[in-house]
Enzyme design. Structure first.
Site, PDB file in Angstrom:
ATOM      1  N   THR A   1      -6.648  -4.905  15.404  1.00  0.00           N
ATOM      2  CA  THR A   1      -7.277  -3.651  15.025  1.00  0.00           C
ATOM      3  C   THR A   1      -7.702  -3.681  13.564  1.00  0.00           C
ATOM      4  OG1 THR A   1      -5.351  -2.406  14.212  1.00  0.00           O
ATOM      5  CG2 THR A   1      -5.660  -2.515  16.612  1.00  0.00           C
TER       6      THR A   1
ATOM      7  N   SER B   1       6.384  -4.746   4.705  1.00  0.00           N
ATOM      8  CA  SER B   1       6.761  -4.067   3.478  1.00  0.00           C
ATOM      9  C   SER B   1       6.333  -4.948   2.306  1.00  0.00           C
ATOM     10  CB  SER B   1       8.276  -3.798   3.487  1.00  0.00           C
ATOM     11  OG  SER B   1       8.681  -3.138   2.321  1.00  0.00           O
TER      12      SER B   1
ATOM     13  N   TYR C   1       2.864   3.083  -4.686  1.00  0.00           N
ATOM     14  CA  TYR C   1       2.928   1.997  -3.707  1.00  0.00           C
ATOM     15  C   TYR C   1       4.381   1.746  -3.334  1.00  0.00           C
ATOM     16  CZ  TYR C   1       2.673  -2.688  -1.722  1.00  0.00           C
ATOM     17  OH  TYR C   1       2.815  -3.783  -0.895  1.00  0.00           O
TER      18      TYR C   1
ATOM     19  N   LYS D   1       6.425   2.013   0.355  1.00  0.00           N
ATOM     20  CA  LYS D   1       7.193   0.917   0.945  1.00  0.00           C
ATOM     21  C   LYS D   1       8.683   1.233   1.032  1.00  0.00           C
ATOM     22  CE  LYS D   1       3.683  -1.754   1.742  1.00  0.00           C
ATOM     23  NZ  LYS D   1       3.223  -1.922   3.146  1.00  0.00           N
TER      24      LYS D   1
END
Length: 279
Positions: free
Chosen positions: A32, A134, A148, A152
Site C-alpha cells: 500500500t 518504530s 517524532y 514513536k
C-alpha cells in the site's frame, strides 16, 4: 508455507525493500501507498503474488476497507507491517499545531487503525505477526525531533500492551527499531518547522553531535534478510534493533536512567506515605 504480508508505506524505503524481499522468496504481498502508481512495478514483476492498493493510513474507513480487501483477495493475513510514517524536525516550541497533529495522525494513529483493522482476521485464524516500525527514537530521545519521538513512544506503549493482550490468540507483536539508515526519512519525506533564532546554537551543536553519533549510515537493503528471519522465528522478540551501535546506545541510556532513579529513590518511597497495618 508462503506468508501473506500487508505492508504500509511501500513506495520506497524499508517498506519497498521488505516487500521485495518477501516477494522474491515466493511470499504474497499486499503493498500500500498514498500513490498506487508507485507500486505498479511490483505487480508487473511479481504478478498475482502482489496486490497494490492506494491507502492513506490516516483515513480510518479506508484502512478498514483496504485490510478487508487484502484478506478477501489472499484469504489470510500472516504479517502486518506498519511502516508508513515520516520525520518532523523542529524544537518542541517551534512545531505548529497542524504539524504536531499530522505527525501523530500518521505515525501513531495510522498504525493503530491498521492494527485494529487486522486483529479480527488474525484472531479468527489463530495466528499472525504484527511488525510496528518504530525507531531507536522510540526508546531514546534527542532534541529537534520531539514530536517524532512522541509518535514513536506512543506506538511503543500501545504495542507492548497489545503484545500481552493478543498472545493467547497466537498473535505475535514486534517493534522494529532502526538506527540511522540511508533512507529519505530526513530527506524529501520529512517536514521541518519554522526555526526560532533562540535555538540556533543548540541546533548547530545537535547537528554535529548527531553526525558523530551516527557515523556511517546503514544500508537499507541489508535489512531485508533480517526482517525475513524475524517473521520466520517461532518466538520473535518484542523489540528488535536494526543497525550497529544500537545496543550500546541503549545500555548507556538505561544506565543513566537507573542511576538517576536510584539517586531519587528515597524521595519516591517517601511519597508513598505511611500505610498503617490493619490488625
Amino acid at each position: 508455507m508462503s506468508k501473506v504480508w500487508f505492508i504500509t508505506g511501500t513506495s520506497k524505503g524499508f517498506g519497498r525493500i521488505w516487500a521485495e524481499a518477501a516477494l522474491e522468496r515466493g511470499d504474497r504481498v499486499v503493498a500500500t501507498a498514498r500513490n498506487a502508481a508507485t507500486l505498479a512495478d511490483l505487480v508487473e514483476r511479481y504478478g498475482d503474488n502482489a496486490l497494490a492498493l492506494q491507502l492513506d493510513v490516516t483515513d480510518k474507513p479506508a484502512v478498514e476497507a483496504a485490510v478487508a480487501k487484502a484478506h478477501e483477495h489472499f484469504g489470510r493475513l500472516d504479517v502486518v507491517v506498519n511502516n508508513a510514517g515520516y520525520g518532523l524536525f523542529g524544537m518542541v516550541e517551534e512545531v505548529s499545531e497542524e504539524q504536531a497533529r499530522a505527525q501523530l495522525e500518521t505515525n501513531l494513529f495510522g498504525a493503530l487503525w491498521v492494527t485494529q483493522a487486522a486483529l479480527p482476521f488474525l484472531r479468527a485464524q489463530g495466528s499472525g505477526h504484527i511488525l510496528q516500525v518504530s525507531s531507536i527514537g522510540g526508546v531514546n530521545a534527542f532534541p529537534i525531533v520531539g514530536l517524532y519521538h512522541a509518535s514513536k513512544w506512543g506506538l511503543e506503549g500501545f504495542s507492548q500492551s497489545l503484545a500481552q493482550e493478543v498472545a493467547a490468540f497466537g498473535i505475535k507483536v514486534t517493534l522494529v527499531e532502526p538506527t540511522g539508515f540511508s533512507t529519505d526519512w530526513n530527506g524529501p519525506s520529512a517536514v521541518t518547522a519554522e526555526p526560532l533564532e533562540a535555538y540556533a546554537e543548540l541546533r548547530e551543536q545537535f547537528a554535529a553531535a548527531r553526525a558523530a553519533r551516527l557515523g556511517v549510515r546503514g544500508n537499507p537493503e541489508a535489512t531485508g534478510p533480517a526482517i525475513l528471519k524475524l517473521v520466520d522465528a517461532d518466538e520473535p522478540p518484542l523489540r528488535l534493533f536494526l543497525g550497529a551501535g544500537t545496543l550500546d546506545m541503549i545500555k548507556a541510556e538505561y544506565a543513566k536512567r537507573i542511576a538517576e532513579w536510584e539517586q531519587w529513590d528515597d524521595v519516591a518511597v517517601a511519597a508513598h506515605g505511611i500505610v498503617e497495618e490493619v490488625a
